[in-house]
Design an enzyme around this catalytic site. Structure first.
Site, PDB file in Angstrom:
ATOM      1  N   ALA A  61     -28.926  20.428 -17.894  1.00 44.69           N
ATOM      2  CA  ALA A  61     -29.777  20.330 -19.084  1.00 44.69           C
ATOM      3  C   ALA A  61     -31.048  19.524 -18.827  1.00 44.69           C
ATOM      4  CB  ALA A  61     -28.985  19.722 -20.237  1.00 44.69           C
ATOM      5  N   THR A  62     -30.983  18.557 -17.922  1.00 50.19           N
ATOM      6  CA  THR A  62     -32.203  17.778 -17.627  1.00 50.19           C
ATOM      7  C   THR A  62     -33.291  18.718 -17.116  1.00 50.19           C
ATOM      8  OG1 THR A  62     -30.868  15.847 -17.103  1.00 50.19           O
ATOM      9  CG2 THR A  62     -33.127  15.861 -16.257  1.00 50.19           C
TER      10      THR A  62
ATOM     11  N   ASN B 104     -26.132  12.524 -28.366  1.00 48.60           N
ATOM     12  CA  ASN B 104     -25.121  12.224 -27.361  1.00 48.60           C
ATOM     13  C   ASN B 104     -24.454  10.867 -27.548  1.00 48.60           C
ATOM     14  OD1 ASN B 104     -28.024  11.967 -26.532  1.00 48.60           O
ATOM     15  ND2 ASN B 104     -27.105  10.549 -25.069  1.00 48.60           N
TER      16      ASN B 104
ATOM     17  N   GLN C 286     -24.976  18.662 -26.229  1.00 50.45           N
ATOM     18  CA  GLN C 286     -23.703  18.146 -26.767  1.00 50.45           C
ATOM     19  C   GLN C 286     -23.088  19.092 -27.798  1.00 50.45           C
ATOM     20  OE1 GLN C 286     -22.016  15.627 -25.630  1.00 50.45           O
ATOM     21  NE2 GLN C 286     -23.534  14.604 -24.358  1.00 50.45           N
TER      22      GLN C 286
ATOM     23  N   SER D 273     -25.816  22.697 -20.989  1.00 52.13           N
ATOM     24  CA  SER D 273     -25.299  22.356 -19.673  1.00 52.13           C
ATOM     25  C   SER D 273     -23.830  22.749 -19.538  1.00 52.13           C
ATOM     26  CB  SER D 273     -25.448  20.842 -19.495  1.00 52.13           C
ATOM     27  OG  SER D 273     -25.245  20.478 -18.168  1.00 52.13           O
TER      28      SER D 273
ATOM     29  N   HIS E 131     -21.427  21.286 -17.524  1.00 50.98           N
ATOM     30  CA  HIS E 131     -20.387  20.255 -17.317  1.00 50.98           C
ATOM     31  C   HIS E 131     -19.979  19.530 -18.594  1.00 50.98           C
ATOM     32  CE1 HIS E 131     -22.711  16.331 -17.234  1.00 50.98           C
ATOM     33  NE2 HIS E 131     -23.712  17.174 -17.101  1.00 50.98           N
TER      34      HIS E 131
ATOM     35  N   THR F 146     -32.530  30.217  -4.850  1.00 52.90           N
ATOM     36  CA  THR F 146     -31.289  30.992  -4.743  1.00 52.90           C
ATOM     37  C   THR F 146     -30.316  30.553  -5.824  1.00 52.90           C
ATOM     38  OG1 THR F 146     -31.615  31.243  -2.379  1.00 52.90           O
ATOM     39  CG2 THR F 146     -29.355  31.510  -3.189  1.00 52.90           C
TER      40      THR F 146
ATOM     41  N   CYS G 163     -28.152   0.705 -19.030  1.00 57.82           N
ATOM     42  CA  CYS G 163     -27.877  -0.608 -18.441  1.00 57.82           C
ATOM     43  C   CYS G 163     -29.059  -0.989 -17.563  1.00 57.82           C
ATOM     44  CB  CYS G 163     -26.622  -0.498 -17.592  1.00 57.82           C
ATOM     45  SG  CYS G 163     -25.949  -2.060 -17.125  1.00 57.82           S
TER      46      CYS G 163
HETATM   47  C1  LIG Z   1     -28.154  15.443 -25.206  1.00 58.78           C
HETATM   48  C2  LIG Z   1     -28.220  15.539 -23.714  1.00 58.78           C
HETATM   49  N1  LIG Z   1     -29.273  16.135 -23.140  1.00 58.78           N
HETATM   50  C3  LIG Z   1     -29.383  16.265 -21.819  1.00 58.78           C
HETATM   51  C4  LIG Z   1     -28.409  15.774 -20.969  1.00 58.78           C
HETATM   52  C5  LIG Z   1     -28.558  15.945 -19.492  1.00 58.78           C
HETATM   53  O1  LIG Z   1     -27.658  16.924 -19.050  1.00 58.78           O
HETATM   54  P1  LIG Z   1     -27.380  17.220 -17.502  1.00 58.78           P
HETATM   55  O2  LIG Z   1     -26.399  16.169 -17.074  1.00 58.78           O
HETATM   56  O3  LIG Z   1     -26.774  18.581 -17.474  1.00 58.78           O
HETATM   57  O4  LIG Z   1     -28.664  17.150 -16.788  1.00 58.78           O
HETATM   58  C6  LIG Z   1     -27.296  15.122 -21.519  1.00 58.78           C
HETATM   59  C7  LIG Z   1     -26.276  14.538 -20.646  1.00 58.78           C
HETATM   60  O5  LIG Z   1     -25.785  13.454 -20.864  1.00 58.78           O
HETATM   61  C8  LIG Z   1     -27.189  15.021 -22.931  1.00 58.78           C
HETATM   62  O6  LIG Z   1     -26.157  14.424 -23.514  1.00 58.78           O
END
Ligand SMILES: Cc1ncc(COP(=O)(O)O)c(C=O)c1O
Length: 392
Positions: A74-75, A154, A182, A202, A204, A243, A329
């Protein structure tokens, strides 16, 4: 049989479902073709698997298969969306509206765009964690090219009024992007009903493998275009070269298909367990559930324990329960979470916050144990805390 430690950090990541792993495995060793190899059966097999995954992932969010491109997470999806739109629509306008409680993937990307000349409006949220729709309306101007508001937070699990935001975006003919990392696989997500032009999520977070994400890009009403940020072999309609990670994509597809099947029952089950957990925690004095009363993800509880710090609570519990503070942190000390700050949670409480996020593996047996452990730990910590003992 209860197994320790108990994992209650499903917002950080989820275990890959064993059915997902089983479906991925042959794509490492038997069907290892490059999905872009057009001249042999290895390539065709990989390409067919990617197309099936596109269908499954699209079906989870009410999109067409051709509207899904795969990324590393997602990032990356958020970056491709925000940077790709800013670049392509630069001639139309230079203004983006977002909220102060977005994930860093959106916040820091917007800050970077701001340094490079974009104008960003950072919407406040109320104590309920949601943006004010009137404020959103007032922020729109002729130069606005994008509204970027996440589906669910999140840290707190608070769900944004996405459909109402979609209506406002449509009314003003502004593109709407949402980070649904989320929410996807946990809540019903329908990109068309929500008026979304573009959406990130995402694998995971929904029991698929790490390192795989998706970006939904609407093809009709509106037809969204992006300037490519990653150039090279021209894969995925030239939007994201490289790829394809076929095993990861296959796993994401299977995970999405499972979520579609189990999501609504899972939400009911986890919602009941989360409520039981909160009931238990609220028996303690000076406990506050952040976002309480707002629409929230059913599996998330964000609780502040007065007179303590997140660090000491987490350290006292981490042998038995895997939890998170939900805040960044820095240099060894916990900064109060910017999300809670934006919700006007006092700093002292924001620094005393723990996020409990339940998931598919969470059992009904675990919750009473968690309540007992947390209660015992909070009481013991408070009994050795001068601030608690000397309070009015
Ligand atoms: C709301 C939200 N956006 C984006 C991300 C980033 O996702 P990824 O770990 O797949 O890059 C997270 C992951 O914690 C998330 O909770």
């Amino acid at each position: 049989m209860l197994r320790l430690p108990i994992y209650l950090d499903h917002c950080a990541t989820t275990a890959c479902d064993e059915r997902v792993v089983a479906e991925m495995l042959p794509y490492f060793t038997r069907y290892y073709g490059n999905a872009s190899s057009r001249n042999h059966a290895f390539g065709w097999k990989a390409q067919a698997a990617v197309e099936e995954a596109q269908q499954r992932v699209a079906a989870l969010i009410g999109a067409e298969p051709g509207e899904i491109i795969f990324t590393s997470g997602a990032t990356e999806s958020c970056n491709l969306a925000l940077r790709g739109i800013s670049t392509l629509y630069a001639g139309t306008g230079n203004h983006i509206i977002t909220a102060k409680t977005e994930h860093k993937a959106v916040l820091d990307t917007c800050k970077d765009l701001e340094r490079n000349g974009m104008e960003i409006t950072w919407l406040d949220v109320g104590p309920n964690g949601q943006v004010d729709l009137q404020e959103l309306r007032s922020a729109i101007k002729p130069a606005t090219i994008l509204i970027a508001i996440m589906w669910a937070n999140n840290e707190t699990g608070v769900v944004m009024p996405v459909h109402e935001i979609g209506d406002i975006a449509r009314e003003h003919q502004v593109l709407f992007f949402s980070d649904a990392t989320q929410a996807a696989g946990k809540l019903p997500v329908d990109v068309k009903a929500a008026g979304l032009g573009i959406m990130a999520f995402s694998s995971h977070k929904l029991y698929g493998p790490k390192g795989t994400g998706a970006l939904y890009i609407s093809r009709r009403h509106p037809r969204v275009k992006l300037a490519a940020q990653i150039t090279g072999g021209g894969q995925q309609n030239n939007i994201r070269s490289g790829t394809l990670n076929v095993p990861g994509i296959v796993g994401f597809g299977k995970a999405a298909a499972i979520c579609r099947e189990v999501m609504s029952d899972e939400a009911v089950r986890l919602g009941a367990l989360r409520n039981k957990l909160e009931e238990g925690l609220l028996q303690l004095p000076e406990v506050y559930i952040n976002g309480y009363g707002s629409e929230r993800l059913p599996h998330v509880c964000n609780a502040s324990f007065g007179y303590l710090s997140s660090n000491e609570i987490l350290s006292a519990l981490n042998k038995d329960i895997a939890l998170s503070s939900g805040s960044a942190c820095t240099s060894g000390s916990l900064d109060p979470s910017y999300v809670l700050k934006a919700m006007q949670v006092p700093d002292l409480l924001a620094r005393a916050t723990v996020r409990f996020s339940l998931g598919r593996q969470t059992t009904g047996e675990e919750i009473p144990l968690v309540i007992r452990q947390v209660t015992h730990t909070i009481e013991a910590l408070r009994n050795s805390s001068p601030a608690w003992l000397l309070r009015d």
